[in-house]
Scaffold this active site. Structure first.
Site, PDB file in Angstrom:
ATOM      1  N   CYS A  93       1.129  -1.534   0.278  1.00  0.00           N
ATOM      2  CA  CYS A  93      -0.250   0.246  -0.325  1.00  0.00           C
ATOM      3  C   CYS A  93       1.526   1.231   0.252  1.00  0.00           C
ATOM      4  O   CYS A  93       0.504   2.392  -0.132  1.00  0.00           O
ATOM      5  CB  CYS A  93      -1.091  -0.221   1.088  1.00  0.00           C
ATOM      6  SG  CYS A  93      -2.153  -1.403   0.828  1.00  0.00           S
ATOM      7  N   HIS A 337     -10.030   2.599  -1.388  1.00  0.00           N
ATOM      8  CA  HIS A 337      -8.359   2.783  -1.686  1.00  0.00           C
ATOM      9  C   HIS A 337      -7.838   1.463  -2.416  1.00  0.00           C
ATOM     10  O   HIS A 337      -7.432   1.621  -2.921  1.00  0.00           O
ATOM     11  CB  HIS A 337      -8.053   2.254  -0.163  1.00  0.00           C
ATOM     12  CG  HIS A 337      -6.645   1.763   0.170  1.00  0.00           C
ATOM     13  ND1 HIS A 337      -5.458   1.979  -0.394  1.00  0.00           N
ATOM     14  CD2 HIS A 337      -6.402   0.607   1.301  1.00  0.00           C
ATOM     15  CE1 HIS A 337      -4.177   1.900   0.633  1.00  0.00           C
ATOM     16  NE2 HIS A 337      -4.870   0.948   0.662  1.00  0.00           N
TER      17      HIS A 337
END
Length: 382
Positions: A93, A337
C-alpha cells in the site's frame, strides 16, 4: 532535514494529478493499469509545461497488476519518448509514496526530472494460482504472502486487533468514518477536487463519498472480520481503482521553470511487527519529522491513508495527534484505497492544499503497508 542537503537543494514537486478514484467493479473497472496511468502522466507534462523528452525516468507503484514493468508500459502508452525508462515499485500500500521517495533520491543523484506515483486496477488484476500439489487442482490465491506463516494475518483482522489493543472503541471508529465521508462529500460538491483530477474515459468524480452516511447508520453494521470485533465494512476503506503521480525536479530545474511547488524535505521508511502492519506509519512519521527538523505542531496539512478508521485512530493516539487535523477534506475511507496509488494520492492532496490553494506551508503524508511497514514524507510549499 534531507540528509546532507540544505532545503534550497532539495527536490521539488512542480505538478501533481490523479484520476478519479473508482470503486472496484464500477466507473473505472474496464481500464487496465496503463490506461489508468497514462492520462495522468500526459496531464502532468501539460501542467508542468514541459516536454516528455526532459523526463529522465518514470517510477510507479503497483501491487496487484499484470506483472512485467507497469511503469514502462504506462510511459509508452502515454506517448513518452522510448528513451525514457521505467521502474515499477512494490511496497504494497505504500508503493506510490515509496515511488515518489525514490524519485527524490534519483534527483538528488543527478536526474533532472522524474515522473513518479502509483497506479492500481483492482478490477482488472489477473487471477493467480499456486501450482497443483500431488496431482491436485491449482489453488487460487487472492494475494501474495506479506509475511511468514503465522504472522501473515488478513488486513481486516490485524487492524481489528490493533484497534482493540489500542483501546479504540467502535463508536470512535464509526464517528471518524462518518467524518471522512462528510468532509469528502462537501469537498466534492464544492469542486475542491476538480483541479487535481484528470478525467478518464469521461469519468470526472470519485465514486465512493456518501454525504448521508452517519455514525448512527454505521453503528448498525456487523463486525466484518471477527466475532466481537469493531471493524466493519463501513469503517473500512473500499477496494478501488485509480492512479496518481507527480513531477519531481531538481532545485536547478525548479529555479529555471519558476513555478510554485512542494519541496521534499525528508522521506522515511520503517518496519514494525508484521502481524500489526497498520502501525507502520507511526515510526516512519517520527523519523521523517526528525529528518526534516520539524514537529507535528509545525505541520499545516496532514494526509494519512485511512485504510481503517480504527487503524488511523490508533496511530493518531500513539503519535499524540488530534485526528481532526488528519485528512481535513476526507480520506481513503470516503475516497477509496487504490493500493499501489494511495501513497501518491496523499501527495496530490498535499499539493492541492498547500500549493494550489495555499492553505499552509508544511505538509506530511504517511501510509502503512502489508508486511509491517510504513512510509512518510515531509514537504514544504515553495
Amino acid at each position: 532535514m534531507t540528509s546532507g542537503h540544505g532545503r534550497s537543494q532539495a527536490p521539488v514537486i512542480i505538478a501533481a494529478a490523479r484520476t478519479p478514484i473508482g470503486t472496484a467493479g464500477h466507473s473505472l473497472s474496464k481500464l487496465t493499469v496503463d490506461r489508468l496511468g497514462a492520462p495522468v502522466l500526459t496531464s502532468l507534462l501539460a501542467r508542468a509545461g514541459v516536454d516528455g523528452g526532459l523526463v529522465d525516468d518514470v517510477i510507479l507503484g503497483n501491487c496487484t497488476g499484470p506483472g512485467g514493468n507497469v511503469a514502462r508500459l504506462t510511459a509508452l502508452t502515454a506517448g513518452l519518448p522510448e528513451e525514457v525508462p521505467g521502474l515499477t515499485v512494490d511496497r504494497q500500500c505504500a508503493s506510490g509514496l515509496a515511488a515518489i521517495g525514490l524519485a527524490a533520491h534519483l534527483v538528488r543523484d543527478g536526474a533532472g526530472m522524474v515522473l513518479a506515483g502509483g497506479v492500481e486496477s483492482a478490477s482488472t488484476a489477473p487471477w493467480r494460482f499456486w501450482p497443483p500439489v500431488g496431482g491436485g487442482e491449482p489453488q487460487r490465491y487472492t494475494r501474495a504472502p506479506f509475511a511468514p506463516e503465522g504472522l501473515d494475518l488478513d488486513m481486516g483482522i490485524s487492524n481489528d486487533l490493533l484497534a482493540a489493543e489500542a483501546g479504540v472503541s467502535r463508536q470512535r471508529q464509526d464517528a471518524y468514518a462518518a467524518r471522512s465521508h462528510a468532509l469528502a462529500s462537501a469537498a466534492q460538491e464544492a469542486g475542491v477536487f476538480d483541479s487535481e483530477i484528470v478525467a478518464v474515459e469521461g469519468v470526472v468524480r470519485d465514486d465512493r463519498p456518501r454525504p448521508g452516511l452517519t455514525a448512527e447508520r454505521l453503528a448498525r453494521l456487523r463486525p466484518a472480520f471477527r466475532a466481537g470485533g469493531t471493524v466493519t465494512a463501513g469503517n473500512s476503506c473500499g477496494v478501488s481503482d485509480g492512479a496518481a503521480a507527480v513531477v519531481v525536479v531538481s532545485s536547478h530545474h525548479h529555479q529555471e521553470l519558476g513555478q510554485s511547488g512542494l519541496r521534499i524535505l525528508s522521506t522515511a521508511t520503517a518496519g514494525v511487527a508484521a502481524a500489526r502492519p497498520g502501525r507502520g506509519l507511526v515510526p516512519a512519521v517520527r523519523i521523517a519529522l526528525d529528518r526534516a527538523g520539524v514537529s507535528l505542531v509545525d505541520i499545516d496539512a496532514i494526509e494519512l491513508n485511512e485504510a481503517f478508521a480504527g487503524q488511523v485512530l490508533a496511530c493518531c493516539d500513539e503519535l499524540r495527534l488530534d485526528p481532526d487535523r488528519v485528512c481535513e477534506e476526507g480520506g481513503a475511507l470516503a475516497l477509496g484505497h487504490p493500493w499501489g496509488a494511495s501513497g501518491a494520492v496523499l501527495v496530490v492532496r498535499l499539493f492541492s492544499r498547500l500549493v494550489t490553494r495555499r492553505q499552509g506551508r508544511l505538509g506530511l503524508a504517511a501510509i502503512a503497508a502489508g508486511g509491517g511497514m510504513g512510509v512518510a514524507m515531509v514537504v514544504e510549499s515553495c
